[in-house]
Design a protein around this motif. Structure first.
Motif, PDB file in Angstrom:
ATOM      1  N   ASP A  74       0.868  -1.171   0.000  1.00 45.63           N
ATOM      2  CA  ASP A  74       0.000   0.000   0.000  1.00 45.63           C
ATOM      3  C   ASP A  74       0.907   1.223   0.000  1.00 45.63           C
ATOM      4  O   ASP A  74       1.868   1.293   0.763  1.00 45.63           O
ATOM      5  N   LEU A  75       0.582   2.202  -0.839  1.00 45.31           N
ATOM      6  CA  LEU A  75       1.419   3.379  -0.985  1.00 45.31           C
ATOM      7  C   LEU A  75       0.558   4.618  -0.771  1.00 45.31           C
ATOM      8  O   LEU A  75      -0.427   4.822  -1.485  1.00 45.31           O
ATOM      9  N   TYR A  76       0.912   5.426   0.224  1.00 48.55           N
ATOM     10  CA  TYR A  76       0.199   6.666   0.529  1.00 48.55           C
ATOM     11  C   TYR A  76       0.968   7.818  -0.104  1.00 48.55           C
ATOM     12  O   TYR A  76       2.155   8.018   0.193  1.00 48.55           O
ATOM     13  N   VAL A  77       0.309   8.550  -1.019  1.00 47.58           N
ATOM     14  CA  VAL A  77       0.981   9.520  -1.876  1.00 47.58           C
ATOM     15  C   VAL A  77       0.168  10.805  -2.011  1.00 47.58           C
ATOM     16  O   VAL A  77      -0.941  10.906  -1.504  1.00 47.58           O
ATOM     17  N   THR A  78       0.757  11.762  -2.747  1.00 49.94           N
ATOM     18  CA  THR A  78       0.027  12.914  -3.267  1.00 49.94           C
ATOM     19  C   THR A  78       0.341  12.999  -4.751  1.00 49.94           C
ATOM     20  O   THR A  78       1.322  12.412  -5.228  1.00 49.94           O
ATOM     21  N   ALA A  97       2.457  -5.540  -7.739  1.00 49.44           N
ATOM     22  CA  ALA A  97       1.117  -4.957  -7.638  1.00 49.44           C
ATOM     23  C   ALA A  97       1.049  -4.132  -6.356  1.00 49.44           C
ATOM     24  O   ALA A  97       1.572  -4.542  -5.321  1.00 49.44           O
ATOM     25  N   PHE A  98       0.406  -2.984  -6.435  1.00 54.38           N
ATOM     26  CA  PHE A  98       0.304  -2.122  -5.258  1.00 54.38           C
ATOM     27  C   PHE A  98      -0.961  -1.293  -5.317  1.00 54.38           C
ATOM     28  O   PHE A  98      -1.527  -1.079  -6.385  1.00 54.38           O
ATOM     29  N   ASN A  99      -1.404  -0.862  -4.154  1.00 52.64           N
ATOM     30  CA  ASN A  99      -2.553   0.031  -4.025  1.00 52.64           C
ATOM     31  C   ASN A  99      -2.025   1.416  -3.699  1.00 52.64           C
ATOM     32  O   ASN A  99      -1.160   1.557  -2.835  1.00 52.64           O
ATOM     33  N   THR A 100      -2.542   2.431  -4.383  1.00 52.74           N
ATOM     34  CA  THR A 100      -2.144   3.804  -4.062  1.00 52.74           C
ATOM     35  C   THR A 100      -3.322   4.527  -3.436  1.00 52.74           C
ATOM     36  O   THR A 100      -4.475   4.307  -3.810  1.00 52.74           O
ATOM     37  N   TYR A 101      -3.005   5.380  -2.488  1.00 52.74           N
ATOM     38  CA  TYR A 101      -4.004   6.184  -1.807  1.00 52.74           C
ATOM     39  C   TYR A 101      -3.516   7.619  -1.786  1.00 52.74           C
ATOM     40  O   TYR A 101      -2.487   7.913  -1.182  1.00 52.74           O
ATOM     41  N   ASP A 102      -4.235   8.505  -2.470  1.00 49.74           N
ATOM     42  CA  ASP A 102      -3.887   9.925  -2.486  1.00 49.74           C
ATOM     43  C   ASP A 102      -4.462  10.560  -1.225  1.00 49.74           C
ATOM     44  O   ASP A 102      -5.683  10.701  -1.089  1.00 49.74           O
ATOM     45  N   ASP A 108     -10.124   9.363   4.265  1.00 47.43           N
ATOM     46  CA  ASP A 108      -9.987   8.094   5.000  1.00 47.43           C
ATOM     47  C   ASP A 108      -8.558   7.565   4.873  1.00 47.43           C
ATOM     48  O   ASP A 108      -7.988   7.050   5.838  1.00 47.43           O
ATOM     49  N   ALA A 109      -7.979   7.698   3.682  1.00 41.90           N
ATOM     50  CA  ALA A 109      -6.595   7.262   3.471  1.00 41.90           C
ATOM     51  C   ALA A 109      -5.643   8.109   4.311  1.00 41.90           C
ATOM     52  O   ALA A 109      -4.684   7.591   4.890  1.00 41.90           O
TER      53      ALA A 109
END
Length: 147
Positions: A74-78, A97-102, A108-109
């Protein structure tokens, strides 16, 4: 219309010089963190940023279920962060494979990111197989993916 070159130079310097200012993070005697443009009265209170690597891999509590063969990332980004883009490019090039959360678009992210690593306000924050990794470093990502 004539161009006044000294005036343009003065205008450019007026806005360019403040951009070079340093920002200090320090903690007072009560444990409260402060950010300022000047050093605190007690120089020992300035946070040592050499410890960033040591803090970069903090295990995240898991529910001890069996992990799948593929790594969970899981990758928390802007959208504007260059290091976030480098992290995503690295994972794509590595066929991970990865999930991104802006965190600017998804509140919530942003809350999950803060829960995962409350002391880290920067980006990106990667969670690879339950390990939180601050910032982007190809070698650190490879090490976490190998586990």
């Amino acid at each position: 219309m004539t161009i006044n070159h000294p005036l343009i130079l003065l205008f450019a310097l007026t806005f360019a010089l403040p951009a070079q200012a340093e920002i200090y993070k320090w903690t007072d005697a009560g444990g409260k963190s402060h950010f300022s443009g000047s050093k605190p009265a007690d120089p020992a209170a300035i946070e040592n940023r050499d410890d960033l690597k040591a803090k970069s891999q903090q295990p995240i509590p898991t529910d001890n279920t069996a992990q799948a063969a593929a790594p969970k990332v899981d990758l928390y980004v802007t959208s504007w962060c260059p290091y976030c883009k480098k992290a995503m490019a690295f994972l794509r090039e590595s066929n991970i494979a990865f999930n991104t959360y802006d965190i600017e678009q998804d509140l919530d992210a942003a809350a999950r990111k803060k829960t995962l690593d409350p002391g880290y306000g920067g980006i990106p924050l990667a969670v690879i197989n339950g390990t939180a990794i601050r910032g982007f470093s190809a070698s650190t990502y490879k090490e976490a993916l190998a586990k």
